[in-house]
Design an enzyme around this catalytic site. Structure first.
Site, mmCIF file in Angstrom:
data_model
loop_
_atom_site.group_PDB
_atom_site.id
_atom_site.type_symbol
_atom_site.label_atom_id
_atom_site.label_comp_id
_atom_site.label_asym_id
_atom_site.label_seq_id
_atom_site.Cartn_x
_atom_site.Cartn_y
_atom_site.Cartn_z
ATOM 1 N NE ARG A 1 -3.921 -0.154 2.046
ATOM 2 C CZ ARG A 1 -4.137 -1.160 2.876
ATOM 3 N NH1 ARG A 1 -3.459 -1.216 4.013
ATOM 4 N NH2 ARG A 1 -5.008 -2.100 2.598
ATOM 5 N N GLY A 2 2.008 1.210 0.695
ATOM 6 C CA GLY A 2 2.909 2.359 0.716
ATOM 7 C C GLY A 2 3.452 2.686 -0.671
#
Length: 414
Positions: free
Chosen positions: A351-352
């Site tokens: 997700r980062g």
């Protein structure tokens, strides 16, 4: 539904009980009333006491008075806010690309978190919606249409279109899940065979901003509901075998005070960006902030007029950036380096990586460019990764220094 009540003495229609008048009880949330005290006519047989009558103010009169007075609740201009650049940048990037996933703002009390968020909503342009649709359905995008509107489009109906301000919805801490998600009238569904749905706050916030102040004090199950809807763009309500879904694509903005506790790392990771703000230390800036606030409170209309040109310019810049976003691109080499930074920092999941790529493109579009530069990545990557580094729930969130150090090492800027 039970209502809180307050006791109001009344001389009219009071019931006599043991020689004493029985007080009337009215709801605490009743509309404001005008109280008229009428003295008896001379020579009347009525005892010399005052009769009290309650006259409700007509709603139409209230609306008319509000229009005549202008905006009932003046909003501080976004461009007049001094400092807090990290918070303002995170909010603007989420407006340009709502798929970034929202922003969590943590800071001391009295640092302008709520003021800035409301100022952002006031800054945003109008959007096209299907008239009288409770879900703010987009007349041109099927993914942002309610089921009813899609069926009308399939049937060849001509949709009535209107324009409205992008909504900002405040979520109170005491809200129930039914108030947030909406409710289904089971009795009507069973007796009449129709899906009677009462929309909640998620429906109202579709294509807008959902703001949760003190989100770290909100029940975890409600935070889960909000984050799931924000990630998927849909809200589904299921009761007794009946299921109803509607679009719920909004920018989730949470704010809180670190002294009152942090969100669990699993929930914090679901926010796209994390902005940290602190109390301004420079005495000159503090004086400027106090002076601006005093001037605004004294005459909001004149103060807003002074910043009107800057507000319009920023609004146009955001609109153009949203159009340019589709053309923006991150080169393959930079994408590899972003993922290397996430790997070196031991960030869980990808997700980062996704958020950093999106935020960098949004910043490039905001600057009027289609190619992402290392400087773009450097500005956004602390906002995207700092809250994903914490492994111990009791540890403090990194202020961004670790992320910047690894960035400089990977990009060879040491």
């Amino acid at each position: 539904m039970a209502l809180n009540m307050r006791t109001v003495p009344s001389n009219v229609g009071a019931q006599q009980q043991n020689g004493a008048r029985k007080p009337m009880r009215v709801p605490l949330n009743a509309k404001p009333v005008v109280t008229l005290r009428i003295a008896p006519f001379k020579g009347s047989s009525i005892a010399p006491q005052r009769a009290t009558y309650q006259v409700r103010v007509a709603a139409a009169t209230e609306v008319k008075a509000e229009k005549e007075l202008g905006q009932a609740r003046p909003i501080f201009p976004f461009t007049a806010i001094v400092g807090q650049d990290e918070m303002k940048l995170a909010l603007i990037l989420n407006v340009i690309d709502p798929k970034i996933g929202g922003v969590m703002i943590m800071g001391d009390r009295g640092t302008g978190k709520s003021t800035t968020i409301r100022a952002l909503a006031d800054l945003l342009p109008e959007m096209k919606v299907v008239a009288n649709d409770p879900f703010n359905s987009d007349p041109e995008d099927p993914e942002l249409m309610s089921e009813e509107v899609r069926n009308r489009v399939k049937g060849g109906d001509q949709l009535p279109v209107s324009a409205k301000k992008i909504p900002m919805v405040d979520l109170p801490l005491g809200a129930t899940e039914d108030r947030v998600c909406g409710t289904i009238d089971i009795e009507k569904a069973l007796t009449e065979g129709v899906k009677a749905f009462e929309p909640g706050l998620l429906a109202k916030a579709n294509r807008g901003i959902l703001y949760v102040d003190e989100v770290n004090l909100l029940d975890d199950h409600l935070v889960d509901v909000l984050l799931d809807s924000a990630a998927s763009g849909w809200n589904t309500v299921e009761r007794e075998g009946i299921s109803i879904s509607h679009p719920a694509r909004f920018i989730l903005v949470g704010s809180g005070n670190p002294e009152e506790g942090e969100l669990r790392p699993q929930l914090l990771d679901r926010f796209g960006m994390h902005a940290q703000i602190g109390t301004v230390k420079d005495p000159r800036l503090r004086v400027q902030i106090v002076s601006q606030r005093a001037t605004f409170d004294e005459n909001p209309a004149v103060f807003r007029k002074d910043y009107e040109a800057g507000q319009n310019a920023l609004t146009n810049r955001i609109v153009e950036a949203r159009k340019l976003l589709k053309q923006c691109d991150v080169s393959y080499d930079y994408r590899v380096k972003i993922s290397q930074i996430c790997s070196d920092l031991n960030v869980d999941g990808i997700r980062g990586d996704i958020v950093t790529n999106r935020a960098a493109k949004a910043l490039a579009a905001f600057e009027g460019r289609t190619e992402v530069t290392p400087e773009d990545i450097y500005r956004v990557i602390p906002l995207c990764l700092r809250h994903r580094l914490r492994k111990d729930p009791l540890a403090e969130i990194d202020d961004g220094d670790r992320v910047r150090e690894v960035f400089k090492k990977v990009f060879g800027m040491e």
